[in-house]
Design a protein around this motif. Structure first.
Motif, PDB file in Angstrom:
ATOM      1  N   GLY A   8     -21.270  35.179  36.387  1.00 17.46           N
ATOM      2  CA  GLY A   8     -22.121  36.261  36.902  1.00 17.46           C
ATOM      3  C   GLY A   8     -21.632  36.863  38.152  1.00 17.46           C
ATOM      4  N   ASP A   9     -20.378  36.994  38.340  1.00 16.81           N
ATOM      5  CA  ASP A   9     -19.826  37.940  39.330  1.00 16.81           C
ATOM      6  C   ASP A   9     -18.858  38.679  38.691  1.00 16.81           C
ATOM      7  N   TYR A  10     -18.669  39.933  39.615  1.00 16.93           N
ATOM      8  CA  TYR A  10     -17.581  40.851  39.064  1.00 16.93           C
ATOM      9  C   TYR A  10     -16.686  41.414  40.000  1.00 16.93           C
ATOM     10  N   LEU A  11     -15.592  41.885  39.692  1.00 20.26           N
ATOM     11  CA  LEU A  11     -14.576  42.490  40.602  1.00 20.26           C
ATOM     12  C   LEU A  11     -14.207  43.984  40.092  1.00 20.26           C
ATOM     13  N   MET A  28     -20.732  52.371  47.622  1.00 15.70           N
ATOM     14  CA  MET A  28     -20.593  50.768  47.507  1.00 15.70           C
ATOM     15  C   MET A  28     -21.884  50.101  48.227  1.00 15.70           C
ATOM     16  N   ARG A  29     -22.240  50.749  49.118  1.00 13.76           N
ATOM     17  CA  ARG A  29     -23.425  50.156  50.130  1.00 13.76           C
ATOM     18  C   ARG A  29     -24.669  50.209  48.961  1.00 13.76           C
ATOM     19  N   SER A  30     -24.700  51.606  48.364  1.00 16.02           N
ATOM     20  CA  SER A  30     -26.009  51.569  47.538  1.00 16.02           C
ATOM     21  C   SER A  30     -25.952  50.791  46.446  1.00 16.02           C
ATOM     22  N   PHE A  31     -24.762  50.577  45.717  1.00 11.30           N
ATOM     23  CA  PHE A  31     -24.629  49.641  44.580  1.00 11.30           C
ATOM     24  C   PHE A  31     -24.666  48.213  44.913  1.00 11.30           C
ATOM     25  N   PHE A  32     -24.016  47.916  46.009  1.00  4.69           N
ATOM     26  CA  PHE A  32     -23.926  46.314  46.194  1.00  4.69           C
ATOM     27  C   PHE A  32     -24.413  45.981  47.464  1.00  4.69           C
ATOM     28  N   LYS A  42     -15.881  42.259  45.382  1.00  4.24           N
ATOM     29  CA  LYS A  42     -16.506  41.369  44.444  1.00  4.24           C
ATOM     30  C   LYS A  42     -17.966  41.330  44.708  1.00  4.24           C
ATOM     31  N   SER A  43     -18.695  41.179  43.608  1.00  2.00           N
ATOM     32  CA  SER A  43     -20.194  41.327  43.689  1.00  2.00           C
ATOM     33  C   SER A  43     -20.862  40.618  42.374  1.00  2.00           C
ATOM     34  N   GLY A  44     -22.037  40.307  42.801  1.00  2.00           N
ATOM     35  CA  GLY A  44     -22.789  39.823  41.733  1.00  2.00           C
ATOM     36  C   GLY A  44     -23.790  40.741  40.608  1.00  2.00           C
ATOM     37  N   VAL A  45     -23.601  42.091  41.189  1.00  2.00           N
ATOM     38  CA  VAL A  45     -24.258  43.352  40.659  1.00  2.00           C
ATOM     39  C   VAL A  45     -23.454  43.848  39.604  1.00  2.00           C
TER      40      VAL A  45
END
Length: 320
Positions: A8-11, A28-32, A42-45
């Motif tokens: 469920g995580d992405y790099l 980045m801030r808008s996405f994550f 790294k994010s779960g989005v």
């Protein structure tokens, strides 16, 4: 693939110039909901990497470990007997010293993991590509997806103006305005030749355009059609917008076709207030006072540079 489940995580890995760093971080801030000065996050989005003009690659993580040996051991659980695969060790500039591996070391690691996986490796045309990367002292492994620079294909338009946003900036602006397109209605009421519209429509964003100049409305429609896209572009002032939108993107007019005076700029902002809750403004002039007077507050911002030419990008919400 046997016994292989995503965490469920992405790099995501990034590539941008010094001039683009602030714009990239705002995206980045808008996405994550966060940013970094490193070129990996790294994010779960889940974001399709081809949406961003700055994302190079994405790894959908399957497992992570403190050591490379642990990754190799976990790789023995992967059964690719029904399809071909390839393993690549991602190349990232600017990694910390503890995460750096030289070229020969990377090829050796790829071979070790490829040998551990059950199935047939195909380095030229694999059905599935796996990615591996060390990051902050840990090792990460998962399904690899490379970004396609779709924005690059939009650089040559039938109709162009020298002061229009670049396709890279326009694509980032669309992402910042609409990070999650599902259920969002957007408008670009000063759309010019449609640079933002083309990028937004190519990403599946529900957006319409509008402009007071019939020449640029015609040019915008031609550019949209040229790339096989479909979107409405209407002729008329922003004051005549009647529908409600979740977000409006306003690149303040300043070219030789449509130059907005300070009074015009304030009027544009005020006219947007009745029909949108969120506003993204692109401007070459400071206008925080105008935004406040129009009933909005700035929630995030950055400077987009192109040599000596500076644009300010402001993310605004309707004031409570």
């Amino acid at each position: 693939m046997n016994r292989l489940t995503a965490t469920g995580d992405y790099l995501y890995t990034y590539a941008y110039t010094n001039d683009e760093e602030a714009l990239c971080q705002l995206e980045m801030r808008s996405f994550f909901g966060k940013d970094t000065t490193e070129k990996i996050i790294k994010s779960g989005v889940a974001i399709n990497p081809s949406r961003s003009p700055f994302i190079k690659e994405r790894i959908e993580l399957f497992f992570e470990a403190d050591t490379l040996q642990a990754i190799i051991e976990k790789s023995t659980e992967i059964d690719m007997s029904e399809t071909t695969f390839k393993v690549i060790f991602l190349k990232i500039n600017g990694l910390s010293e503890q995460d750096q591996v030289d070229y020969s070391g990377k090829r050796d690691v790829e071979r070790q993991i490829g040998s551990a996986i059950t199935g047939e490796a195909d380095v030229h045309n694999p059905d599935v590509t796996f990615g591996l990367i060390p990051f902050e002292g840990r090792w990460y492994f998962g399904r690899y997806l490379q970004s396609e620079p779709i924005w690059f294909k939009h650089m040559k338009k039938p109709r162009e103006y020298s002061t229009a946003l670049s396709t890279r900036v326009a694509r980032a602006v669309a992402n910042i305005a609409v990070p999650e397109p599902k259920g969002v209605k957007a408008i670009d009421p000063c759309c010019g030749i449609g640079t933002v519209l083309v990028e937004a429509l190519s990403m599946g964003i529900d957006i319409v355009g509008r402009d007071i100049n019939p020449l640029v409305v015609e040019g915008s429609r031609e550019n949209i059609a040229h790339f096989g896209l479909s979107g409405d572009v209407n002729l008329g002032p922003i004051a005549e917008v009647e529908e409600r939108y979740d977000v409006a993107i306003i690149d303040m007019p300043y070219n030789l076709y449509t130059h907005a005076t300070p009074a015009d700029q304030l009027a544009i902002l005020k006219d947007a207030h009745p029909f949108t809750e969120k506003l993204l403004v692109v401007t070459i002039e400071t206008m925080d006072h105008m935004i406040e007077e129009a009933g909005f507050v700035v929630t995030d911002r950055c400077i987009a540079k192109k040599g000596m030419f500076l644009r300010e990008i402001l993310v605004c919400q309707k004031a409570v």
